[in-house]
Design a protein around this motif. Structure first.
Motif, PDB file in Angstrom:
ATOM      1  N   ASP A  37      38.901  32.089  39.321  1.00  0.00           N
ATOM      2  CA  ASP A  37      38.379  33.143  38.434  1.00  0.00           C
ATOM      3  C   ASP A  37      38.674  34.544  38.975  1.00  0.00           C
ATOM      4  O   ASP A  37      37.773  35.391  39.095  1.00  0.00           O
ATOM      5  CB  ASP A  37      36.879  32.952  38.198  1.00  0.00           C
ATOM      6  CG  ASP A  37      36.418  33.649  36.910  1.00  0.00           C
ATOM      7  OD1 ASP A  37      37.266  33.929  36.045  1.00  0.00           O
ATOM      8  OD2 ASP A  37      35.208  33.931  36.793  1.00  0.00           O
TER       9      ASP A  37
ATOM     10  N   TYR B  39      40.290  38.373  38.911  1.00  0.00           N
ATOM     11  CA  TYR B  39      40.345  39.441  37.913  1.00  0.00           C
ATOM     12  C   TYR B  39      41.803  39.765  37.622  1.00  0.00           C
ATOM     13  O   TYR B  39      42.642  39.789  38.533  1.00  0.00           O
ATOM     14  CB  TYR B  39      39.621  40.686  38.410  1.00  0.00           C
ATOM     15  CG  TYR B  39      38.121  40.542  38.377  1.00  0.00           C
ATOM     16  CD1 TYR B  39      37.394  40.943  37.258  1.00  0.00           C
ATOM     17  CD2 TYR B  39      37.439  39.985  39.448  1.00  0.00           C
ATOM     18  CE1 TYR B  39      36.012  40.802  37.214  1.00  0.00           C
ATOM     19  CE2 TYR B  39      36.054  39.836  39.416  1.00  0.00           C
ATOM     20  CZ  TYR B  39      35.346  40.249  38.292  1.00  0.00           C
ATOM     21  OH  TYR B  39      33.984  40.092  38.254  1.00  0.00           O
TER      22      TYR B  39
ATOM     23  N   ASN C  81      44.494  42.525  35.854  1.00  0.00           N
ATOM     24  CA  ASN C  81      44.744  43.852  35.287  1.00  0.00           C
ATOM     25  C   ASN C  81      45.503  43.649  33.980  1.00  0.00           C
ATOM     26  O   ASN C  81      46.631  43.160  33.991  1.00  0.00           O
ATOM     27  CB  ASN C  81      45.555  44.705  36.259  1.00  0.00           C
ATOM     28  CG  ASN C  81      45.707  46.137  35.776  1.00  0.00           C
ATOM     29  OD1 ASN C  81      46.133  46.378  34.643  1.00  0.00           O
ATOM     30  ND2 ASN C  81      45.374  47.086  36.630  1.00  0.00           N
TER      31      ASN C  81
ATOM     32  N   VAL D  27      46.608  40.649  39.949  1.00  0.00           N
ATOM     33  CA  VAL D  27      45.320  39.967  40.066  1.00  0.00           C
ATOM     34  C   VAL D  27      44.598  40.402  41.329  1.00  0.00           C
ATOM     35  O   VAL D  27      45.207  40.883  42.286  1.00  0.00           O
ATOM     36  CB  VAL D  27      45.481  38.431  40.060  1.00  0.00           C
ATOM     37  CG1 VAL D  27      45.961  37.948  38.707  1.00  0.00           C
ATOM     38  CG2 VAL D  27      46.396  37.953  41.177  1.00  0.00           C
TER      39      VAL D  27
ATOM     40  N   THR E 250      38.326  40.412  43.729  1.00  0.00           N
ATOM     41  CA  THR E 250      37.172  41.220  43.335  1.00  0.00           C
ATOM     42  C   THR E 250      37.622  42.268  42.333  1.00  0.00           C
ATOM     43  O   THR E 250      38.795  42.638  42.290  1.00  0.00           O
ATOM     44  CB  THR E 250      36.539  41.919  44.555  1.00  0.00           C
ATOM     45  OG1 THR E 250      37.538  42.729  45.193  1.00  0.00           O
ATOM     46  CG2 THR E 250      36.017  40.895  45.555  1.00  0.00           C
ATOM     47  N   LYS E 251      36.714  42.763  41.534  1.00  0.00           N
ATOM     48  CA  LYS E 251      37.067  43.722  40.486  1.00  0.00           C
ATOM     49  C   LYS E 251      37.264  45.117  41.078  1.00  0.00           C
ATOM     50  O   LYS E 251      36.320  45.716  41.606  1.00  0.00           O
ATOM     51  CB  LYS E 251      35.981  43.758  39.417  1.00  0.00           C
ATOM     52  CG  LYS E 251      36.363  44.597  38.199  1.00  0.00           C
ATOM     53  CD  LYS E 251      35.306  44.519  37.120  1.00  0.00           C
ATOM     54  CE  LYS E 251      35.738  45.300  35.881  1.00  0.00           C
ATOM     55  NZ  LYS E 251      34.738  45.209  34.794  1.00  0.00           N
TER      56      LYS E 251
ATOM     57  N   TRP F 275      40.400  45.755  34.130  1.00  0.00           N
ATOM     58  CA  TRP F 275      40.386  44.435  34.744  1.00  0.00           C
ATOM     59  C   TRP F 275      39.384  43.523  34.032  1.00  0.00           C
ATOM     60  O   TRP F 275      38.306  43.957  33.638  1.00  0.00           O
ATOM     61  CB  TRP F 275      39.999  44.525  36.215  1.00  0.00           C
ATOM     62  CG  TRP F 275      40.954  45.314  37.064  1.00  0.00           C
ATOM     63  CD1 TRP F 275      40.998  46.680  37.189  1.00  0.00           C
ATOM     64  CD2 TRP F 275      41.983  44.804  37.901  1.00  0.00           C
ATOM     65  NE1 TRP F 275      42.004  47.046  38.061  1.00  0.00           N
ATOM     66  CE2 TRP F 275      42.630  45.912  38.516  1.00  0.00           C
ATOM     67  CE3 TRP F 275      42.431  43.517  38.202  1.00  0.00           C
ATOM     68  CZ2 TRP F 275      43.685  45.766  39.407  1.00  0.00           C
ATOM     69  CZ3 TRP F 275      43.491  43.377  39.092  1.00  0.00           C
ATOM     70  CH2 TRP F 275      44.110  44.485  39.680  1.00  0.00           C
ATOM     71  N   GLU F 276      39.763  42.251  33.903  1.00  0.00           N
ATOM     72  CA  GLU F 276      38.872  41.270  33.304  1.00  0.00           C
ATOM     73  C   GLU F 276      39.109  39.919  33.975  1.00  0.00           C
ATOM     74  O   GLU F 276      40.258  39.569  34.271  1.00  0.00           O
ATOM     75  CB  GLU F 276      39.132  41.170  31.802  1.00  0.00           C
ATOM     76  CG  GLU F 276      38.030  40.456  31.041  1.00  0.00           C
ATOM     77  CD  GLU F 276      38.127  40.682  29.537  1.00  0.00           C
ATOM     78  OE1 GLU F 276      37.492  39.907  28.799  1.00  0.00           O
ATOM     79  OE2 GLU F 276      38.849  41.613  29.105  1.00  0.00           O
ATOM     80  N   ASN F 277      38.050  39.170  34.233  1.00  0.00           N
ATOM     81  CA  ASN F 277      38.260  37.886  34.913  1.00  0.00           C
ATOM     82  C   ASN F 277      38.736  36.816  33.936  1.00  0.00           C
ATOM     83  O   ASN F 277      38.587  36.936  32.717  1.00  0.00           O
ATOM     84  CB  ASN F 277      37.018  37.445  35.689  1.00  0.00           C
ATOM     85  CG  ASN F 277      35.791  37.292  34.809  1.00  0.00           C
ATOM     86  OD1 ASN F 277      35.858  37.399  33.591  1.00  0.00           O
ATOM     87  ND2 ASN F 277      34.660  37.025  35.449  1.00  0.00           N
TER      88      ASN F 277
ATOM     89  N   SER G  71      36.375  35.113  31.397  1.00  0.00           N
ATOM     90  CA  SER G  71      36.088  35.941  30.225  1.00  0.00           C
ATOM     91  C   SER G  71      37.225  35.870  29.210  1.00  0.00           C
ATOM     92  O   SER G  71      36.986  35.751  27.996  1.00  0.00           O
ATOM     93  CB  SER G  71      35.855  37.393  30.649  1.00  0.00           C
ATOM     94  OG  SER G  71      35.695  38.234  29.520  1.00  0.00           O
TER      95      SER G  71
END
Length: 471
Positions: A69, A71, A73, A79, A82-83, A89-91, A94
């Protein structure tokens, strides 16, 4: 007498096999499918120009990013575990919940590799920019990548890889040595080698006082040796060794610090197979500090004369840099740095006094690492524009290698297919010689290991060539 007759019969039989394999190769020269089947089964020895992170295919890296999982861009396809604070950015979980995962998977594959490349960005940018985008998926997962590469190598009859696995981690504080950056560059502008060497000697003494050796020892014992042993990388089918490398874009003090540690590492472990320098050769610092880097290698060689090193040199072409910049990189890699092998060497035709340089390489057995797929994609150099024939004409030892098979969606088999298809004057015996070169010119430190790999090649070729004697 009986023994002589027996040996003669074996010799005649081997020639017969070789000629049969050669005649079959000539018959299938223009059929890519038949060439692929031929070279997939042919023993291919070693891959000496090999970047670990660029050789792992994108699919398992993407699977790992999704499973953990990460994150993503959404603009760059980079990737992160951590965000980051900045950027969109989205994991992955999501994206999956929103039904967008499949779309971004396709975007990632086309960004982390050359899959479906459409020319939207320059090919060299597409290639070099990909590394940092997927790099977080590799950290902590070297074992999986090494086993993937081993499995693939065995499947296509490659028995040895000399890979550039990782830079050597080093948190040494060298802020108090920053003034050496200016001093070294000023001396380099004047091509004042004597002053540069004196400055490097002062710098090296400071690095030794800061315990440079402990970083090399820790890397050798707790990373290279541990991984190698735990994964059982060496067996009767396969052998792997590791090149240390430094990054061209770094400031002189930081690069030299890493270079010294890399040489110490290679001098103290039989698993390491020399030192290299990487990153785009046409980058700002790469061009500005190129000669300085070559003197650094010369200095380190004076301290560690038994350590071998191969240098990326001449990975340039007309239009990528100014014409005058094509005239000296391979020259300096050989005459200043004293390189034992040259990687790429694409600009050799433009190098000053190129005929003399080629003769020197031939006389001193300095091989050229030919990367056909890489040179075609990154530099747009292929077929008659590629200097392969020039190196062959001057009897420079040639080894065939992949460079970054994962990013380039390629394999060692494809390199040989292109070689046979594009250069019809290269016969089977010459190709076989290139295969043996890949072991003979490797940087394996243990002579018994190299001897065993040659013996294994002998056996493999005998089996391979016997297939054609029955046709």
């Amino acid at each position: 007498m009986t023994r002589i007759i027996t040996l003669f019969c074996i010799f005649i039989a081997q020639i017969g096999f070789s000629q049969s394999a050669e005649s079959y190769l000539e018959k299938i020269r223009n059929n890519e499918a038949l060439l692929t089947a031929f070279f997939q089964q042919m023993p291919k020895g070693g891959d000496l120009h090999h970047h670990f992170s660029g050789s792992v295919y994108a699919e398992p890296l993407l699977e790992r990013a999704i499973a953990e999982d990460f994150y993503l861009n959404l603009e760059t396809m980079a990737v992160s575990k951590t965000k980051p604070v900045n950027g969109n950015w989205e994991n992955f979980s999501s994206l999956k919940n929103k039904g967008k995962l499949e779309y971004y998977e396709q975007q990632i594959m086309q960004t982390w590799s050359v899959k479906d490349y459409n020319g939207a960005v320059p090919s060299d940018d597409q290639f070099f920019d990909s590394f940092m985008k997927f790099e977080p998926t590799i950290q902590g997962h070297f074992a999986e990548g090494m086993l993937e590469l081993k499995k693939r190598a065995i499947a296509e009859n490659v028995t040895y890889i000399e890979t550039q696995l990782s830079t050597i981690p080093c948190d040494m504080n060298v802020s108090d040595l920053a003034d050496f950056n200016t001093k070294l560059r000023l001396a380099a502008e004047q091509k004042d080698e004597k002053t540069v060497l004196k400055l490097l000697d002062e710098l090296n003494k400071s690095l030794q006082q800061k315990e440079a050796k402990k970083y090399a020892v820790d890397f050798n014992n707790n990373f290279i040796a541990k991984l190698h042993k735990d994964l059982k990388m060496d067996d009767e089918k396969f052998t792997m060794r590791y090149q240390n490398f430094v990054l061209r874009f770094m400031e002189p003090v930081d690069l030299f610090k890493n270079l010294v540690i890399a040489f110490i590492s290679s001098s103290e472990s039989k698993l390491t197979a020399g030192v290299n320098i990487v990153s785009p050769e046409h980058g700002e610092n790469s061009m500005k500090d190129y000669w300085l880097h070559m003197v650094m290698f010369k200095y380190c060689h004076s301290k560690f004369p038994d350590v071998k090193y191969t240098l990326h040199a001449g990975e340039l072409t007309l239009g990528l840099v100014q014409p005058e910049e094509l005239t000296w990189h391979i020259n300096d890699a050989i005459y200043v740095a004293g390189a034992n092998r040259i990687g790429h060497g694409v600009d050799i035709a433009y190098e000053a006094n190129s005929y003399d340089l080629l003769k020197y390489m031939s006389k001193n057995n300095i091989p050229i690492e030919i990367n056909l797929v890489s040179n075609e994609f990154i530099l747009k150099v292929k077929e008659n524009r590629h200097p392969f024939t020039l190196y062959k004409e001057f009897n420079v030892p040639i080894v065939i290698s992949t460079d970054d098979a994962g990013i380039l969606r390629s394999s060692m088999t494809e390199q040989y297919v292109l070689l046979a298809k594009r250069y019809p004057d290269v016969n089977y015996e010459t190709i076989k010689k290139y295969v043996y070169n890949s072991i003979n010119y490797s940087f394996i430190q243990d002579a018994s290991v190299k001897k065993q790999l040659i013996k294994d090649l002998d056996s493999r070729f005998k089996t391979f060539e016997a297939k054609f004697s029955k046709n």
